[in-house]
Design a protein around this motif. Structure first.
Motif, mmCIF file in Angstrom:
data_model
loop_
_atom_site.group_PDB
_atom_site.id
_atom_site.type_symbol
_atom_site.label_atom_id
_atom_site.label_comp_id
_atom_site.label_asym_id
_atom_site.label_seq_id
_atom_site.Cartn_x
_atom_site.Cartn_y
_atom_site.Cartn_z
ATOM 1 N N THR A 33 0.823 -1.208 0.000
ATOM 2 C CA THR A 33 0.000 0.000 0.000
ATOM 3 C C THR A 33 0.858 1.260 0.000
ATOM 4 O OG1 THR A 33 -1.867 1.068 1.128
ATOM 5 C CG2 THR A 33 -0.156 0.119 2.508
ATOM 6 N N VAL A 34 0.222 2.374 -0.266
ATOM 7 C CA VAL A 34 0.911 3.661 -0.274
ATOM 8 C C VAL A 34 0.774 4.285 1.107
ATOM 9 C CG1 VAL A 34 1.011 5.952 -1.306
ATOM 10 C CG2 VAL A 34 0.381 3.971 -2.709
ATOM 11 N N HIS A 35 1.882 4.469 1.755
ATOM 12 C CA HIS A 35 1.864 4.998 3.117
ATOM 13 C C HIS A 35 1.695 6.509 3.116
ATOM 14 C CE1 HIS A 35 3.019 5.196 7.399
ATOM 15 N NE2 HIS A 35 3.613 6.325 7.056
ATOM 16 N N GLN A 36 0.728 6.964 3.882
ATOM 17 C CA GLN A 36 0.528 8.402 4.049
ATOM 18 C C GLN A 36 1.078 8.844 5.392
ATOM 19 O OE1 GLN A 36 -2.770 10.804 2.962
ATOM 20 N NE2 GLN A 36 -4.051 9.011 2.650
ATOM 21 N N ASP A 37 1.734 9.963 5.405
ATOM 22 C CA ASP A 37 2.296 10.461 6.651
ATOM 23 C C ASP A 37 1.334 11.468 7.287
ATOM 24 O OD1 ASP A 37 3.818 11.303 8.716
ATOM 25 O OD2 ASP A 37 5.634 11.624 7.554
ATOM 26 N N PHE A 38 0.321 10.919 7.930
ATOM 27 C CA PHE A 38 -0.700 11.784 8.524
ATOM 28 C C PHE A 38 -0.116 12.702 9.589
ATOM 29 C CE2 PHE A 38 -3.183 8.041 7.160
ATOM 30 C CZ PHE A 38 -4.040 8.681 6.291
ATOM 31 N N ALA A 39 0.828 12.171 10.326
ATOM 32 C CA ALA A 39 1.418 12.976 11.388
ATOM 33 C C ALA A 39 2.056 14.235 10.812
ATOM 34 C CB ALA A 39 2.453 12.151 12.161
ATOM 35 N N GLU A 40 2.725 14.053 9.692
ATOM 36 C CA GLU A 40 3.379 15.201 9.074
ATOM 37 C C GLU A 40 2.343 16.194 8.563
ATOM 38 O OE1 GLU A 40 6.427 15.939 9.145
ATOM 39 O OE2 GLU A 40 6.467 17.639 7.767
ATOM 40 N N VAL A 41 1.276 15.675 8.019
ATOM 41 C CA VAL A 41 0.208 16.557 7.540
ATOM 42 C C VAL A 41 -0.325 17.394 8.703
ATOM 43 C CG1 VAL A 41 -2.140 16.654 6.620
ATOM 44 C CG2 VAL A 41 -0.467 15.090 5.618
ATOM 45 N N GLY A 42 -0.602 16.721 9.811
ATOM 46 C CA GLY A 42 -1.121 17.452 10.965
ATOM 47 C C GLY A 42 -0.155 18.511 11.451
ATOM 48 N N ARG A 43 1.099 18.130 11.490
ATOM 49 C CA ARG A 43 2.126 19.047 11.955
ATOM 50 C C ARG A 43 2.165 20.301 11.081
ATOM 51 N NH1 ARG A 43 6.600 15.605 11.459
ATOM 52 N NH2 ARG A 43 5.431 14.107 12.712
ATOM 53 N N ARG A 44 2.147 20.072 9.783
ATOM 54 C CA ARG A 44 2.246 21.225 8.882
ATOM 55 C C ARG A 44 0.986 22.082 8.918
ATOM 56 N NH1 ARG A 44 5.613 19.314 3.530
ATOM 57 N NH2 ARG A 44 7.086 17.977 4.628
ATOM 58 N N CYS A 45 -0.142 21.450 9.180
ATOM 59 C CA CYS A 45 -1.364 22.243 9.341
ATOM 60 C C CYS A 45 -1.203 23.209 10.508
ATOM 61 C CB CYS A 45 -2.563 21.331 9.604
ATOM 62 S SG CYS A 45 -3.156 20.455 8.162
ATOM 63 N N VAL A 46 -0.713 22.680 11.611
ATOM 64 C CA VAL A 46 -0.530 23.535 12.782
ATOM 65 C C VAL A 46 0.497 24.617 12.488
ATOM 66 C CG1 VAL A 46 0.278 23.604 15.169
ATOM 67 C CG2 VAL A 46 -1.215 21.755 14.401
ATOM 68 N N ASP A 47 1.605 24.232 11.893
ATOM 69 C CA ASP A 47 2.604 25.239 11.522
ATOM 70 C C ASP A 47 1.951 26.322 10.682
ATOM 71 O OD1 ASP A 47 4.447 23.761 12.804
ATOM 72 O OD2 ASP A 47 5.506 23.051 11.016
ATOM 73 N N GLY A 48 1.146 25.878 9.746
ATOM 74 C CA GLY A 48 0.527 26.824 8.824
ATOM 75 C C GLY A 48 -0.384 27.816 9.513
ATOM 76 N N VAL A 49 -1.264 27.348 10.335
ATOM 77 C CA VAL A 49 -2.176 28.292 10.983
ATOM 78 C C VAL A 49 -1.431 29.173 11.984
ATOM 79 C CG1 VAL A 49 -4.317 27.012 10.675
ATOM 80 C CG2 VAL A 49 -2.919 26.575 12.687
ATOM 81 N N LEU A 50 -0.472 28.590 12.676
ATOM 82 C CA LEU A 50 0.232 29.406 13.665
ATOM 83 C C LEU A 50 1.077 30.480 12.991
ATOM 84 C CD1 LEU A 50 1.198 27.020 16.565
ATOM 85 C CD2 LEU A 50 -0.799 28.469 16.217
ATOM 86 N N ARG A 51 1.607 30.169 11.845
ATOM 87 C CA ARG A 51 2.354 31.208 11.132
ATOM 88 C C ARG A 51 1.408 32.352 10.782
ATOM 89 N NH1 ARG A 51 3.225 30.242 6.212
ATOM 90 N NH2 ARG A 51 3.522 28.026 6.624
ATOM 91 N N GLN A 52 0.240 32.003 10.311
ATOM 92 C CA GLN A 52 -0.727 33.046 9.983
ATOM 93 C C GLN A 52 -1.112 33.852 11.220
ATOM 94 O OE1 GLN A 52 -4.017 32.020 7.270
ATOM 95 N NE2 GLN A 52 -3.046 30.050 6.969
ATOM 96 N N VAL A 53 -1.302 33.144 12.310
ATOM 97 C CA VAL A 53 -1.683 33.843 13.531
ATOM 98 C C VAL A 53 -0.583 34.807 13.960
ATOM 99 C CG1 VAL A 53 -2.021 33.543 16.016
ATOM 100 C CG2 VAL A 53 -3.247 32.077 14.398
ATOM 101 N N ARG A 54 0.637 34.336 13.861
ATOM 102 C CA ARG A 54 1.743 35.156 14.358
ATOM 103 C C ARG A 54 2.106 36.287 13.416
ATOM 104 N NH1 ARG A 54 4.377 29.634 16.510
ATOM 105 N NH2 ARG A 54 3.347 29.688 18.538
ATOM 106 N N GLU A 55 1.988 36.018 12.137
ATOM 107 C CA GLU A 55 2.366 37.059 11.180
ATOM 108 C C GLU A 55 1.184 37.938 10.781
ATOM 109 O OE1 GLU A 55 4.261 35.137 7.966
ATOM 110 O OE2 GLU A 55 5.894 34.319 9.195
ATOM 111 N N GLY A 56 0.000 37.468 11.139
ATOM 112 C CA GLY A 56 -1.153 38.330 10.933
ATOM 113 C C GLY A 56 -1.788 38.271 9.554
ATOM 114 N N GLY A 57 -1.200 37.561 8.640
ATOM 115 C CA GLY A 57 -1.784 37.513 7.295
ATOM 116 C C GLY A 57 -2.596 36.251 7.069
ATOM 117 N N THR A 58 -2.946 36.012 5.841
ATOM 118 C CA THR A 58 -3.588 34.752 5.485
ATOM 119 C C THR A 58 -2.847 34.168 4.287
ATOM 120 O OG1 THR A 58 -5.170 35.974 4.133
ATOM 121 C CG2 THR A 58 -5.899 35.314 6.306
#
Lengths: 353, 353
Positions: B304-329
């Motif tokens: 099967t094709v392994h998906q790295d869900f943990a990495e996806v979750g991590r990057r989601c959090v990074d993504g929103v927190l960057r927006q929160v901290r930098e103020g943009g979207t």
DNA sequence: CGGTGCTATGTTTACGTAAACACGCGGCGG
DNA sequence: CCGCCGCGTGTTTACGTAAACATAGCACCG
């Protein structure tokens, strides 16, 4: 303009933020009413003239007003939020229970916050308070083994309203649990009823309360029928552990029926039996616990004990909300019945066929 | 006694509550400092004499002080909370992503709140605001098909910081996605490399963006190799639907290789093939997508094709927190690579053996 | 030896909301 | 015709926290 009259253009540092979210006062100004009236409209209280109400609603819409839940919580003294503590979302049961909790809570106007445990945060340093230590939820639902909870650094603040799902709680907390004993008994009796001399048990990890209860009930059901319980085999809930255990069970010639403590282990067990040429159900009957969605697609489709996770979640929410509303803390235990789902992994033993 | 001196015994209605939680002022009084100093200790700010700090900590402990997150949020202007929107927790991917999100968020000092959608609440009545409409989270992560989000009554308030996981977002939001195309291509190439003429595809539901991308990549990989894509077969992600589709596929004599869009459907497919006497992998090769924990215990263990869900979750959090901290979207798309996991469900086609 | 700057702490204020209370006005019974 | 009631609305206040500002003590330097 002219609204931000005060706030004398200070040094200039960082007074961005603002112009962000409209407050009640803003809405009130636009609608030409007092903020208290806005509050009444926002909370759906009676005693507001329909015409006024419409004017306020229009102002809200115009300004894109959204109530600030922090201010609301501060004023009201509650958070309309239930915290859910769980070690892992890797097991079907936890997740299904969580989902049911979220749904039930939403119906009651409560949000659900995940409270991860054992995150090695910077202890005392940043403030000595984990998120759980903060006052941020009205009640807590624990989906994990309580004794693990004890050993984790996580200790529930006193007087917190708690309901524990699927675990023991030493009468310290209210508990909502699946009827582990009843389900296990049904499984064993079903196999004995098919003519098997006895039933082997592929148990869950020793640390698990649910596993212990299933094991105890399996043993009791056998003894009640005058059978001798065969030696226990332990897994860790995972399919892989079920496979390893299955390899050992496959070598027991007198093993014609196995009660696995969950479906995942049953899956691994099926694979091991298949690899060793032991046919299911002709040579060996297998029964699981949980009734995960995939159970019907195993080879062969798995007979298993169905757990009503949704009901467990619902009762957890009922339990904490009752405590919140009545102000006390409960203790009792609620059992949610199980149901045996017959598929194709069980049959009479070879001798009888 | 004597503490509740004010509060002139009114009619008698309900002035319970109080004597509940200690506030900063209480701690300050006991420690003999100002509440501002307590605040500094509570937030781990520097510039507090060690001796004073200890005195404050002792007072906190004595009173069982817990910071009130509502007051804190109100004052600070943020909530230290990320909202997660998802329709269902029934799929492995969503859950694993959610778990990773919760973990990553916790490491950053953020809590995660579940925002259930489509709960038919009492519309305008109680206030016209769903929980999401409230100001209660700093950012939102969406784990669902965006087009469903649109059709649900749920509309995200403007200017909200959003990251969408595993879906399309028509460049309206930032997206973190598994590399669906790459994974599918790897799967197809692996099968072609084994000597199969072509590869059939058991696709996910038509409404799913992930399913569409897997299908498109499957088709592209075949065409790139000069093969003709066989007719599509659709499932709905469930094992049961995989079984039904499998019964049809089993009748195609020229079908020697199937790429299933997820592992659950592959499971059902395996059962159907088995029932129809088509051996896997000798007669038919099967490959899945996701690499759920049970995949290694299927009969046979699933490639099967392994998906790295943990990495996806991590990057989601990074993504929103960057927006929160930098103020943009943000808007961009981030792809998380997949990995082909070879097990025992694939082999060269019968002709070549 | 006065000023300057730093550390440790205290004081004031505002965050947005909702409970408690106050008020004005029209109707109705005595 | 006066007073009381209740409806619709406004005013005041407090919730617990932390930013901004103020102050006091003390060391160091010219």
């Amino acid at each position: 303009m002219g609204a931000t009259d005060s706030a004398p253009a200070r040094g200039g540092a960082g007074s961005r933020r603002r112009t962000q979210n409209a407050s009640m006062a803003d809405v009130a100004r636009v609608a030409g009413v007092s903020s208290q009236t806005v509050s009444r409209v926002s909370n759906g209280f009676p005693g507001v003239n329909e015409e006024t109400r419409q004017r306020v609603l229009a102002a809200m819409k115009e300004l894109g007003y959204r109530p600030n839940s922090a201010a609301r919580a501060l004023k009201r003294g509650d958070f309309r939020t239930i915290g859910v503590i769980t070690f892992t979302l890797a097991t079907t049961g936890n997740v299904r229970t969580l989902e049911a909790i979220a749904t039930s809570a939403a119906e009651e106007g409560y949000a659900v916050t995940l409270l991860p445990v054992a995150v090695p945060t910077q202890d005392e340093v940043r403030g000595a308070f984990s998120r759980l230590g903060e006052l941020a939820v009205d009640a807590v639902i624990v989906i994990m083994e309580v004794h693990l909870l004890d050993s984790a650094r996580l200790s529930l603040p006193p007087h917190v309203k708690v309901v524990v799902a699927d675990s023991d709680a030493g009468d310290r907390y209210a508990v909502v649990d699946t009827d582990q004993a009843g389900g296990s008994r049904d499984a064993v009796r079903h196999l004995l009823g098919l003519g098997h001399d006895t039933v082997w048990h592929l148990a869950g990890p020793e640390g698990s309360y649910a596993a212990q209860r299933r094991t105890a009930a399996w043993q009791a059901a056998l003894e009640e029928a005058g059978r001798v319980p065969p030696p226990l085999v332990h897994g860790d809930w995972s399919a892989e552990s079920g496979y390893r255990a299955g390899l050992r069970l496959a070598e027991q010639d007198d093993c014609t029926a196995v009660f696995a403590a969950n479906d995942q282990m049953a899956l691994g067990l099926l694979r091991a039996l298949h690899e060793r040429g032991r046919r299911v159900p002709q040579d060996v009957s297998v029964i699981g616990f949980d009734d995960i969605p995939e159970a019907g697609s195993f080879l062969p489709p798995l007979t298993t004990v169905h757990q009503d996770f949704a009901e467990v979640g619902r009762r957890c929410v009922d339990g904490v909300l009752r405590q919140v509303r009545e102000g006390g803390t409960d203790r009792g235990t609620t059992l949610v019945p199980t149901r045996l789902v017959l598929r194709e992994s069980t049959a009479p033993p070879p001798e009888v066929r």
